[in-house]
Design a protein around this motif. Structure first.
Motif, PDB file in Angstrom:
ATOM      1  N   HIS A  88       3.082 104.717 -75.382  1.00  0.00           N
ATOM      2  CA  HIS A  88       2.619 103.336 -75.509  1.00  0.00           C
ATOM      3  C   HIS A  88       1.101 103.242 -75.508  1.00  0.00           C
ATOM      4  O   HIS A  88       0.544 102.132 -75.492  1.00  0.00           O
ATOM      5  CB  HIS A  88       3.208 102.482 -74.385  1.00  0.00           C
ATOM      6  CG  HIS A  88       4.622 102.061 -74.638  1.00  0.00           C
ATOM      7  ND1 HIS A  88       4.971 100.791 -75.059  1.00  0.00           N
ATOM      8  CD2 HIS A  88       5.781 102.761 -74.575  1.00  0.00           C
ATOM      9  CE1 HIS A  88       6.277 100.721 -75.214  1.00  0.00           C
ATOM     10  NE2 HIS A  88       6.798 101.903 -74.925  1.00  0.00           N
ATOM     11  N   GLN A 108       0.024  96.571 -67.998  1.00  0.00           N
ATOM     12  CA  GLN A 108       0.392  97.438 -69.114  1.00  0.00           C
ATOM     13  C   GLN A 108       1.761  98.093 -68.882  1.00  0.00           C
ATOM     14  O   GLN A 108       2.530  98.269 -69.822  1.00  0.00           O
ATOM     15  CB  GLN A 108      -0.673  98.522 -69.302  1.00  0.00           C
ATOM     16  CG  GLN A 108      -2.029  97.988 -69.743  1.00  0.00           C
ATOM     17  CD  GLN A 108      -3.073  99.084 -69.742  1.00  0.00           C
ATOM     18  OE1 GLN A 108      -3.534  99.532 -68.692  1.00  0.00           O
ATOM     19  NE2 GLN A 108      -3.430  99.562 -70.932  1.00  0.00           N
ATOM     20  N   GLU A 111       4.366  95.316 -69.344  1.00  0.00           N
ATOM     21  CA  GLU A 111       4.512  95.004 -70.778  1.00  0.00           C
ATOM     22  C   GLU A 111       5.242  96.129 -71.508  1.00  0.00           C
ATOM     23  O   GLU A 111       6.048  95.879 -72.403  1.00  0.00           O
ATOM     24  CB  GLU A 111       3.123  94.773 -71.385  1.00  0.00           C
ATOM     25  CG  GLU A 111       2.481  93.472 -70.917  1.00  0.00           C
ATOM     26  CD  GLU A 111       0.990  93.395 -71.244  1.00  0.00           C
ATOM     27  OE1 GLU A 111       0.451  94.371 -71.822  1.00  0.00           O
ATOM     28  OE2 GLU A 111       0.367  92.371 -70.903  1.00  0.00           O
ATOM     29  N   MET A 112       4.976  97.365 -71.129  1.00  0.00           N
ATOM     30  CA  MET A 112       5.673  98.500 -71.721  1.00  0.00           C
ATOM     31  C   MET A 112       7.175  98.405 -71.459  1.00  0.00           C
ATOM     32  O   MET A 112       8.000  98.562 -72.382  1.00  0.00           O
ATOM     33  CB  MET A 112       5.131  99.804 -71.120  1.00  0.00           C
ATOM     34  CG  MET A 112       5.861 101.058 -71.558  1.00  0.00           C
ATOM     35  SD  MET A 112       5.315 102.520 -70.625  1.00  0.00           S
ATOM     36  CE  MET A 112       6.257 102.293 -69.099  1.00  0.00           C
ATOM     37  N   GLY A 115       8.715  95.529 -73.296  1.00  0.00           N
ATOM     38  CA  GLY A 115       8.804  95.899 -74.708  1.00  0.00           C
ATOM     39  C   GLY A 115       9.971  96.835 -74.979  1.00  0.00           C
ATOM     40  O   GLY A 115      10.663  96.710 -75.990  1.00  0.00           O
ATOM     41  N   GLU A 116      10.203  97.771 -74.057  1.00  0.00           N
ATOM     42  CA  GLU A 116      11.351  98.684 -74.204  1.00  0.00           C
ATOM     43  C   GLU A 116      12.667  97.910 -74.114  1.00  0.00           C
ATOM     44  O   GLU A 116      13.630  98.221 -74.820  1.00  0.00           O
ATOM     45  CB  GLU A 116      11.292  99.769 -73.125  1.00  0.00           C
ATOM     46  CG  GLU A 116      10.170 100.780 -73.320  1.00  0.00           C
ATOM     47  CD  GLU A 116      10.394 101.658 -74.553  1.00  0.00           C
ATOM     48  OE1 GLU A 116      11.468 102.256 -74.683  1.00  0.00           O
ATOM     49  OE2 GLU A 116       9.463 101.734 -75.392  1.00  0.00           O
ATOM     50  N   CYS A 117      12.706  96.901 -73.251  1.00  0.00           N
ATOM     51  CA  CYS A 117      13.899  96.051 -73.162  1.00  0.00           C
ATOM     52  C   CYS A 117      14.119  95.286 -74.474  1.00  0.00           C
ATOM     53  O   CYS A 117      15.249  95.171 -74.965  1.00  0.00           O
ATOM     54  CB  CYS A 117      13.767  95.056 -72.001  1.00  0.00           C
ATOM     55  SG  CYS A 117      14.028  95.783 -70.375  1.00  0.00           S
ATOM     56  N   GLN A 118      13.043  94.769 -75.030  1.00  0.00           N
ATOM     57  CA  GLN A 118      13.149  94.034 -76.295  1.00  0.00           C
ATOM     58  C   GLN A 118      13.664  94.939 -77.412  1.00  0.00           C
ATOM     59  O   GLN A 118      14.482  94.520 -78.241  1.00  0.00           O
ATOM     60  CB  GLN A 118      11.791  93.433 -76.654  1.00  0.00           C
ATOM     61  CG  GLN A 118      11.374  92.304 -75.715  1.00  0.00           C
ATOM     62  CD  GLN A 118       9.938  91.866 -75.907  1.00  0.00           C
ATOM     63  OE1 GLN A 118       9.123  92.566 -76.519  1.00  0.00           O
ATOM     64  NE2 GLN A 118       9.599  90.687 -75.379  1.00  0.00           N
ATOM     65  N   ARG A 119      13.209  96.184 -77.418  1.00  0.00           N
ATOM     66  CA  ARG A 119      13.700  97.156 -78.404  1.00  0.00           C
ATOM     67  C   ARG A 119      15.206  97.353 -78.280  1.00  0.00           C
ATOM     68  O   ARG A 119      15.890  97.626 -79.271  1.00  0.00           O
ATOM     69  CB  ARG A 119      13.005  98.507 -78.218  1.00  0.00           C
ATOM     70  CG  ARG A 119      11.620  98.590 -78.817  1.00  0.00           C
ATOM     71  CD  ARG A 119      11.035  99.975 -78.595  1.00  0.00           C
ATOM     72  NE  ARG A 119      11.887 101.035 -79.134  1.00  0.00           N
ATOM     73  CZ  ARG A 119      11.754 102.322 -78.835  1.00  0.00           C
ATOM     74  NH1 ARG A 119      10.820 102.707 -77.967  1.00  0.00           N
ATOM     75  NH2 ARG A 119      12.543 103.225 -79.381  1.00  0.00           N
TER      76      ARG A 119
END
Length: 389
Positions: A88, A108, A111-112, A115-119
């Motif tokens: 990331h 950070q 957010e990482m 973001g992994e959950c959103q993926r």
């Protein structure tokens, strides 16, 4: 509303469990009563998040079963999480004793993970109370959500101002899982009125070796208006039990140091010798405690040796700890005997898991507890995905 799994708690363990399962194809609902995910992550490491430790190994964790953490830690290690951080583009640095921090902000890391959950298509519901949990016909119900798998990732009661509660233990008992008595860990120790001399030097810190029973940690200790704190004290607090003494080595070579001072400055007093190696206010308090009120040149060897004993083994009998309000983590929790060390699944309740701080696995200070969150979260996430496969 059907899901493959419902995860309770959007802290480090819950977020990575959700991301792992979601990216493997599971339909995941992640619920938290807080208004944003990863609140403990955000305040950790002075806002820079000590996200793991290079030296992570099972020996750095406390549990009724010291072997329990081995499986999860070996299958998702500090190097795996570090690889995710670097993927990331998050810059990091190493401090002392293998501790890894973000160069920038703990945000950070959150957010990482989000973001992994959103993926993975994870649905995240914040500001949502868990309420009663239903369980019938192999399915769990939380509010209007139903799933054949449920993950307890609600942490422990440490740092209640962040919204931490003992909800994990309530849920565990709802399903007849044993709970090892929780207690504050990585927490300052309090001293009684007989140690008032050291309360008077509140704010003074120095390097020590702190010991309790057979455990020793070499870091800084801090004298406070309530007792003892600092990294060395936080470390041993996880092992300390009421009634036990804590010993501090302030000057390892005290006998040699005092004899050398007596030769060099025979007209000086003990405080002057101590001040060569220790902070001034601490030297004054120790000289008062030792109680030798004569010039160094007039102090006999036996007296000097007794003074050296104080410096090599200064003992305290704490009255307690500063409690969950000041504890970084909670020791104890859901009994590991109830869980699979490979999947974090409850042995007697199919589809139920417990991860992170909710479980009776507690790491040392310095990023170890985050690594347990990552490792146990991934173990459960993989197991959830495998169960639907």
């Amino acid at each position: 509303m059907d899901y493959d799994a419902i995860i309770l708690g959007a802290g480090g363990a819950g977020l990575l469990a959700a991301a792992t399962a979601g990216q493997a194809g599971a339909r995941i609902l992640l619920i938290d009563h807080a208004d944003r995910p990863g609140k403990k992550i955000l305040i950790s490491g002075g806002g820079r998040c000590n996200f793991t430790n290079r030296e992570t190994e099972p020996a750095c964790f406390l549990s009724e079963n010291p072997h329990f953490a081995k499986s999860a830690l070996s299958r998702y290690s500090q190097w795996d999480f570090l690889a995710l951080v670097e993927e990331h583009g998050i810059a990091w640095h190493e401090k002392t004793l293998g501790q890894l921090f973000c160069d920038g902000s703990a945000r950070q890391i959150v957010e990482m993970l989000v973001g992994e959950c959103q993926r993975g298509g994870v649905e995240i519901r914040l500001s949502t109370q868990i309420g009663e949990i239903g369980h019938a016909d192999g399915r769990f119900r939380v509010g209007n959500a139903i799933a054949p798998q449920l993950v307890i990732a609600t942490g422990g009661p440490s740092i209640p101002k962040m919204g931490a509660t003992g909800k994990a233990y309530e849920i565990a008992r709802r399903f007849d899982l044993n709970v090892v008595t929780p207690r504050p860990a990585l927490v300052p120790l309090t001293l009684g009125p007989d140690e008032m001399l050291f309360r008077e030097i509140s704010g003074v810190a120095c390097p020590v070796v702190a010991r309790v029973v057979d455990r020793a940690f070499e870091e800084a200790a801090l004298f406070t208006h309530k007792g003892l704190s600092g990294p060395a004290i936080l470390q041993i607090s996880s092992y300390w039990k009421p009634g036990e003494t804590v010993a501090l080595t302030l000057v390892a070579d005290a006998a040699e140091m005092l004899r050398g001072a007596r030769r060099r400055m025979p007209r000086a007093y003990l405080k002057a010798a101590l001040a060569e190696r220790l902070p001034n206010r601490l030297a004054e308090a120790l000289a008062a405690r030792i109680g030798i009120a004569k010039e160094l040149g007039n102090i006999a060897d036996a007296e000097l040796d007794r003074a050296a004993e104080t410096l090599t083994r200064l003992t305290f009998r704490p009255t307690g700890t500063e409690g969950y309000a000041k504890a970084e983590v909670t020791a104890g929790g859901i009994d590991t005997a109830e869980l699979s060390s490979k999947t974090m699944a409850a042995r007697r309740v199919p589809g139920l898991y417990a991860i992170g701080e909710a479980v009776d696995v507690t790491g040392w200070l310095g990023g170890y507890n985050f690594q347990w969150a990552w490792s146990s979260g991934v173990a459960a996430g993989r197991a959830i995905a495998a169960r639907i496969g």
